[in-house]
Motif scaffolding. Structure first.
Motif, PDB file in Angstrom:
ATOM      1  N   TYR A 143      -3.796  -5.398   9.764  1.00  0.00           N
ATOM      2  CA  TYR A 143      -3.856  -4.658   8.486  1.00  0.00           C
ATOM      3  C   TYR A 143      -4.042  -3.156   8.759  1.00  0.00           C
ATOM      4  O   TYR A 143      -3.434  -2.307   8.110  1.00  0.00           O
ATOM      5  CB  TYR A 143      -5.028  -5.108   7.593  1.00  0.00           C
ATOM      6  CG  TYR A 143      -5.222  -6.591   7.365  1.00  0.00           C
ATOM      7  CD1 TYR A 143      -4.149  -7.475   7.289  1.00  0.00           C
ATOM      8  CD2 TYR A 143      -6.510  -7.113   7.181  1.00  0.00           C
ATOM      9  CE1 TYR A 143      -4.364  -8.831   7.072  1.00  0.00           C
ATOM     10  CE2 TYR A 143      -6.722  -8.464   6.960  1.00  0.00           C
ATOM     11  CZ  TYR A 143      -5.650  -9.322   6.906  1.00  0.00           C
ATOM     12  OH  TYR A 143      -5.875 -10.655   6.680  1.00  0.00           O
TER      13      TYR A 143
ATOM     14  N   LYS B 251       3.149   1.361   6.541  1.00  0.00           N
ATOM     15  CA  LYS B 251       4.141   0.302   6.305  1.00  0.00           C
ATOM     16  C   LYS B 251       3.448  -0.914   5.689  1.00  0.00           C
ATOM     17  O   LYS B 251       2.226  -1.001   5.646  1.00  0.00           O
ATOM     18  CB  LYS B 251       4.810  -0.083   7.630  1.00  0.00           C
ATOM     19  CG  LYS B 251       5.654   1.055   8.226  1.00  0.00           C
ATOM     20  CD  LYS B 251       6.900   1.296   7.398  1.00  0.00           C
ATOM     21  CE  LYS B 251       7.538   2.661   7.719  1.00  0.00           C
ATOM     22  NZ  LYS B 251       8.746   2.888   6.908  1.00  0.00           N
ATOM     23  N   ASP B 252       4.261  -1.855   5.219  1.00  0.00           N
ATOM     24  CA  ASP B 252       3.715  -3.090   4.645  1.00  0.00           C
ATOM     25  C   ASP B 252       3.551  -4.160   5.710  1.00  0.00           C
ATOM     26  O   ASP B 252       4.436  -4.339   6.565  1.00  0.00           O
ATOM     27  CB  ASP B 252       4.671  -3.643   3.572  1.00  0.00           C
ATOM     28  CG  ASP B 252       4.641  -2.816   2.301  1.00  0.00           C
ATOM     29  OD1 ASP B 252       3.537  -2.511   1.810  1.00  0.00           O
ATOM     30  OD2 ASP B 252       5.728  -2.485   1.789  1.00  0.00           O
TER      31      ASP B 252
ATOM     32  N   ILE C 278       8.698  -6.079  -0.298  1.00  0.00           N
ATOM     33  CA  ILE C 278       8.818  -4.921   0.605  1.00  0.00           C
ATOM     34  C   ILE C 278      10.115  -4.164   0.314  1.00  0.00           C
ATOM     35  O   ILE C 278      10.131  -2.926   0.313  1.00  0.00           O
ATOM     36  CB  ILE C 278       8.792  -5.379   2.082  1.00  0.00           C
ATOM     37  CG1 ILE C 278       7.404  -5.939   2.427  1.00  0.00           C
ATOM     38  CG2 ILE C 278       9.146  -4.221   3.018  1.00  0.00           C
ATOM     39  CD1 ILE C 278       7.322  -6.567   3.811  1.00  0.00           C
TER      40      ILE C 278
ATOM     41  N   ASP D  15       7.925 -12.133  -0.137  1.00  0.00           N
ATOM     42  CA  ASP D  15       7.375 -10.932   0.524  1.00  0.00           C
ATOM     43  C   ASP D  15       8.472  -9.952   0.911  1.00  0.00           C
ATOM     44  O   ASP D  15       8.304  -8.728   0.806  1.00  0.00           O
ATOM     45  CB  ASP D  15       6.599 -11.336   1.782  1.00  0.00           C
ATOM     46  CG  ASP D  15       5.193 -11.842   1.484  1.00  0.00           C
ATOM     47  OD1 ASP D  15       4.741 -11.727   0.317  1.00  0.00           O
ATOM     48  OD2 ASP D  15       4.533 -12.348   2.415  1.00  0.00           O
TER      49      ASP D  15
ATOM     50  N   MET E 128       2.884  -8.148   5.116  1.00  0.00           N
ATOM     51  CA  MET E 128       2.698  -9.172   4.076  1.00  0.00           C
ATOM     52  C   MET E 128       2.723 -10.567   4.693  1.00  0.00           C
ATOM     53  O   MET E 128       3.477 -10.820   5.629  1.00  0.00           O
ATOM     54  CB  MET E 128       3.754  -9.030   2.993  1.00  0.00           C
ATOM     55  CG  MET E 128       3.608  -7.724   2.214  1.00  0.00           C
ATOM     56  SD  MET E 128       4.480  -7.750   0.636  1.00  0.00           S
ATOM     57  CE  MET E 128       4.213  -6.047   0.108  1.00  0.00           C
TER      58      MET E 128
ATOM     59  N   SER F  68       8.400  -2.427   8.342  1.00  0.00           N
ATOM     60  CA  SER F  68       7.445  -3.291   7.669  1.00  0.00           C
ATOM     61  C   SER F  68       7.606  -4.707   8.210  1.00  0.00           C
ATOM     62  O   SER F  68       8.652  -5.059   8.750  1.00  0.00           O
ATOM     63  CB  SER F  68       7.652  -3.252   6.150  1.00  0.00           C
ATOM     64  OG  SER F  68       7.075  -2.073   5.623  1.00  0.00           O
TER      65      SER F  68
ATOM     66  N   HIS G  51      -0.931 -12.509  -3.057  1.00  0.00           N
ATOM     67  CA  HIS G  51      -0.621 -11.440  -4.011  1.00  0.00           C
ATOM     68  C   HIS G  51      -1.482 -11.525  -5.267  1.00  0.00           C
ATOM     69  O   HIS G  51      -1.987 -10.498  -5.721  1.00  0.00           O
ATOM     70  CB  HIS G  51       0.876 -11.412  -4.320  1.00  0.00           C
ATOM     71  CG  HIS G  51       1.653 -10.780  -3.210  1.00  0.00           C
ATOM     72  ND1 HIS G  51       1.881  -9.439  -3.133  1.00  0.00           N
ATOM     73  CD2 HIS G  51       2.189 -11.313  -2.102  1.00  0.00           C
ATOM     74  CE1 HIS G  51       2.555  -9.158  -2.029  1.00  0.00           C
ATOM     75  NE2 HIS G  51       2.761 -10.294  -1.387  1.00  0.00           N
TER      76      HIS G  51
ATOM     77  N   ASN H 131       9.642  -1.860  -2.366  1.00  0.00           N
ATOM     78  CA  ASN H 131       8.895  -0.695  -1.897  1.00  0.00           C
ATOM     79  C   ASN H 131       9.802   0.270  -1.135  1.00  0.00           C
ATOM     80  O   ASN H 131       9.674   1.494  -1.280  1.00  0.00           O
ATOM     81  CB  ASN H 131       7.728  -1.130  -0.994  1.00  0.00           C
ATOM     82  CG  ASN H 131       6.593  -1.754  -1.787  1.00  0.00           C
ATOM     83  OD1 ASN H 131       6.579  -1.711  -3.016  1.00  0.00           O
ATOM     84  ND2 ASN H 131       5.626  -2.327  -1.083  1.00  0.00           N
TER      85      ASN H 131
ATOM     86  N   GLU I 295       6.490   2.104   0.709  1.00  0.00           N
ATOM     87  CA  GLU I 295       5.934   1.127   1.660  1.00  0.00           C
ATOM     88  C   GLU I 295       4.463   1.444   1.922  1.00  0.00           C
ATOM     89  O   GLU I 295       4.046   2.603   1.897  1.00  0.00           O
ATOM     90  CB  GLU I 295       6.723   1.169   2.970  1.00  0.00           C
ATOM     91  CG  GLU I 295       8.022   0.368   2.914  1.00  0.00           C
ATOM     92  CD  GLU I 295       8.859   0.612   4.145  1.00  0.00           C
ATOM     93  OE1 GLU I 295       8.948  -0.281   4.984  1.00  0.00           O
ATOM     94  OE2 GLU I 295       9.407   1.732   4.260  1.00  0.00           O
ATOM     95  N   GLY I 296       3.694   0.384   2.165  1.00  0.00           N
ATOM     96  CA  GLY I 296       2.252   0.557   2.378  1.00  0.00           C
ATOM     97  C   GLY I 296       1.470   0.668   1.087  1.00  0.00           C
ATOM     98  O   GLY I 296       0.280   0.994   1.090  1.00  0.00           O
ATOM     99  N   ARG I 297       2.144   0.369  -0.041  1.00  0.00           N
ATOM    100  CA  ARG I 297       1.568   0.548  -1.365  1.00  0.00           C
ATOM    101  C   ARG I 297       0.247  -0.198  -1.559  1.00  0.00           C
ATOM    102  O   ARG I 297      -0.673   0.327  -2.182  1.00  0.00           O
ATOM    103  CB  ARG I 297       2.618   0.059  -2.375  1.00  0.00           C
ATOM    104  CG  ARG I 297       2.195   0.001  -3.805  1.00  0.00           C
ATOM    105  CD  ARG I 297       3.360  -0.490  -4.656  1.00  0.00           C
ATOM    106  NE  ARG I 297       2.908  -0.763  -6.007  1.00  0.00           N
ATOM    107  CZ  ARG I 297       2.340  -1.904  -6.384  1.00  0.00           C
ATOM    108  NH1 ARG I 297       2.158  -2.870  -5.508  1.00  0.00           N
ATOM    109  NH2 ARG I 297       1.953  -2.061  -7.637  1.00  0.00           N
TER     110      ARG I 297
END
Lengths: 432, 432
Positions: free
Chosen positions: B117, B125-126, B318, B314, B128, B100, B141, B321, B327-329
């Motif tokens: 994105y 994955k995230d 993560i 951030d 942010m 991430s 957020h 997560n 992750e990737g929520r």
């Protein structure tokens, strides 16, 4: 695609607003935002028949909480009935039944928050309450997430819209407290019994909840020292303005050397501070942290759709957790213990308005008495009153412990020059 | 307990602030907040030897990105090198390698956000970037989470601290633009080459990024109309004050009938608007949504620890997560298409300052010319200048499409009474 099903407990102002946002305004958006569909399956009300016409047939109406608790299709229970009981029992039972819970119930969370946070953690479910802290203003999640890299030093805010409307009108229009309250009542900002607002209880509940999140501590409503605005006069507001201040009902939670101080009271605040220009029924929270420096969050503290905005924001957050299999992701934030300072131990500058004899040497005598008590005077205005050889003497002190200030004030009242202590109002922040 | 390991790309101001928050200030807190330990394992810099003294031995220093990409222990890559390349390649490779990513890189995200994105969503994955939008202010957020129950109608903000400092000082102290810029440079608010700030480019990047989140649309930097503050004079600021306005560099993203309008320009804003009292180097974003009504987020848009506050927020998000396996929520928020309006099609009131001949009938002639072009005048001030039989004529119009206003202005310039158009500045919001 999964359908996430919600039960609403209560269908008053916030309940119907929440229903409208879920079933109408955001209906088409959930698939994108959540990766699932989202519907209200059941609404709990005391008299279901009364609501049948305004709620579509495919939504169940019930007066039986057990029907909701036993319904395995229901993922999220949204408690909007308010008050301590049966709300608390319903929330704890819903968590135990494996449902995540959203609540807007500040009365309950300010006294039983920790028990509920712990129950949610034990159940591995979410308990979210963004709407209970500052209504529509996102502050619970920023404290738990965006600002979580900080040691929070202070939260100070305008946490009640009714009292902010009253004080704004007193300042702008020169109205008396009674006039402003009457207008607030007429506009629906104040309830028939305005006690919870004007006596600071509503703001006090928010201080306790925000302290849980900011300091990770088990603060409850009883840890908050509370004074309302009923004694604030237009005369005080006018004198404050001459010194460069406005008077606001502030909720303050901060760390001092000896502990955490939680309080709500009317206070003078520098007119250049960002909170000073928060007017009418708007609310705001000003946060200081060791990394972020200063941040402020401003918006509507109440109202049908604004409160629903916060409630449905939480529902979306939990729905994402359900889709990802990570309910309970945030956990219980109250992991620290701490000591709460009694108001006697809290330091502030003070604004004092005295009626004194209008004779030479008065100021010297009062200055001497304050000096003897180690209270340092920052600013003074003296103004002759029209009658009786009396004068208004208005003093702003430097920062001093409440206990020491009160002792000094007692000593001053014992001098023969002081006729009456008209008002004592704390000042927020150091005197420049 | 798991240890989550972070690689920092870059060790400049924000990189060293991020290191300090992770390794010192929050060291003891992660276990509570995240349910895992969190450490910086590796720092990527161009010349590792130069940094060995300030970075403890247990932290790896490298100049080789592949060492980080191949290190399976590294969970999160934090990109703080800035610029388009190699930052973009590093981010995309890190996501592809199953890490991430956090980034504070507004230059990159404003042009390649969507590609990143999508890459994050594909990798599960995230990605942010709270620090890339408004620095320390939590706004990314809240838009994706707390305000996600809203249709956002508008974001308007003070998105650049350097220009806000300059305009604040011009208003408060009566300084010229050049004086204020010199002082901003001396204080370190303005860079040696201040172009990106004073020409509005920095604010324009933030508008594009915030539009991605508010309208779920693929806005990029080139979709934003941009004008800087270099033409704003102390004379304009003084006239604006007489009409009840202040001049701020505003970033505006809003929905109009025919599309989304994105722009940055100096504008008059009512002095009672909450943004009007955002002064010095502070930033703020004011958000209107269909449920929340109005909300504002205020704080530091830049600075070592404030930016680190957002970056580490951030990282904590993560990390939660990772601990929960989600992750990737949040996913990719840019799921809508939309049409961007050219500036010609955008409606605003306008402030115009003209030098005109100081003779009778001038106002009538100009009023007639505006009227013929269907531009309605809201307020006028005329003031004789000391020399040459000339006068200042300052006009605020009602709201009008830019194209129509420009046509009207051309017509007016063709009358013999107008000597010069001194300035044209847009006005934010309807004229009361």
């Amino acid at each position: 695609m999964k359908t996430i099903q919600v039960a609403l407990l209560g269908f008053g102002t916030v309940g119907s607003g929440t229903f409208e946002v879920i079933m109408n305004r955001q209906r088409e958006q959930f698939a994108h935002k959540v990766g699932a569909d989202l519907v209200v399956k059941t609404v709990l009300v005391r008299h279901p028949a009364k609501y049948r016409e305004q709620i579509p047939d495919q939504v169940q109406l019930t007066d039986d909480i057990d029907q909701i608790l036993a319904d395995e299709d229901i993922d999220i229970v949204v408690e909007l009935i308010g008050g301590l009981e049966p709300a608390k029992t319903y929330i704890l039972k819903a968590l135990a039944a494996g449902k995540s819970v959203v609540s807007a119930n500040k009365d309950l969370i300010a006294v039983a928050g920790r028990e509920i946070y712990a129950a949610a953690a034990k159940a591995g479910k979410d308990f979210m309450f963004e709407a209970a802290a500052m209504g529509a203003i996102p502050i619970v999640h920023p404290l738990m997430e965006g600002l979580s890299a900080n040691h929070i030093e202070e939260i100070v805010g305008i946490m009640n819209g009714t009292t902010n409307y009253i004080l704004s009108k007193m300042a702008e229009e020169g109205w008396s407290y009674d006039q402003a309250l009457a207008e607030a009542t007429r506009l629906g900002y104040a309830e028939a019994d305005p006690t919870a607002d004007v006596e600071g209880l509503d703001a006090g509940r928010k201080v306790a909840i925000l302290a849980n999140l900011a300091f990770h501590c088990p603060a409850v409503f009883d840890d908050v020292y509370i004074e309302g605005i009923t004694k604030v006069t237009a005369v005080d507001i006018a004198y404050a303005a001459r010194f460069g201040y406005v008077i606001k009902l502030l909720g303050i939670a901060n760390k001092q050397a000896e502990g955490v101080a939680l309080r709500v009271y009317p206070a003078l605040i520098d007119k250049r501070h960002p909170l000073a220009s928060v007017n009418d029924s708007f609310n705001a929270a000003f946060v200081r942290g060791d990394a972020v420096d200063e941040a402020m969050f401003y918006g509507r503290g109440a109202g049908k759709l604004p409160t629903a905005s916060a409630v449905v924001g939480d529902i979306i957050d939990i729905s994402r957790n359900i889709v990802c299999g990570c309910e309970g992701r945030l956990g219980d934030s109250t992991y620290e213990s701490c000591c709460f300072l009694p108001i006697d131990e809290v330091e502030n500058p003070f604004f004092v308005r005295l009626t004194v004899k209008d004779s030479s040497g008065v100021l010297a005598q009062i200055g001497q008495a304050f000096g003897d008590a180690n209270v340092s005077i920052a600013q003074v205005v003296q103004e002759t009153l029209s009658a009786h050889d009396l004068a208004d003497l208005v003093i702003i002190t430097h920062s001093v412990k409440e206990r020491n200030f009160r002792q000094a004030l007692d000593a001053i009242c014992n001098t023969e020059v002081v006729e009456k202590v008209e008002s004592v109002i704390r000042v927020y922040g150091d005197i420049r």
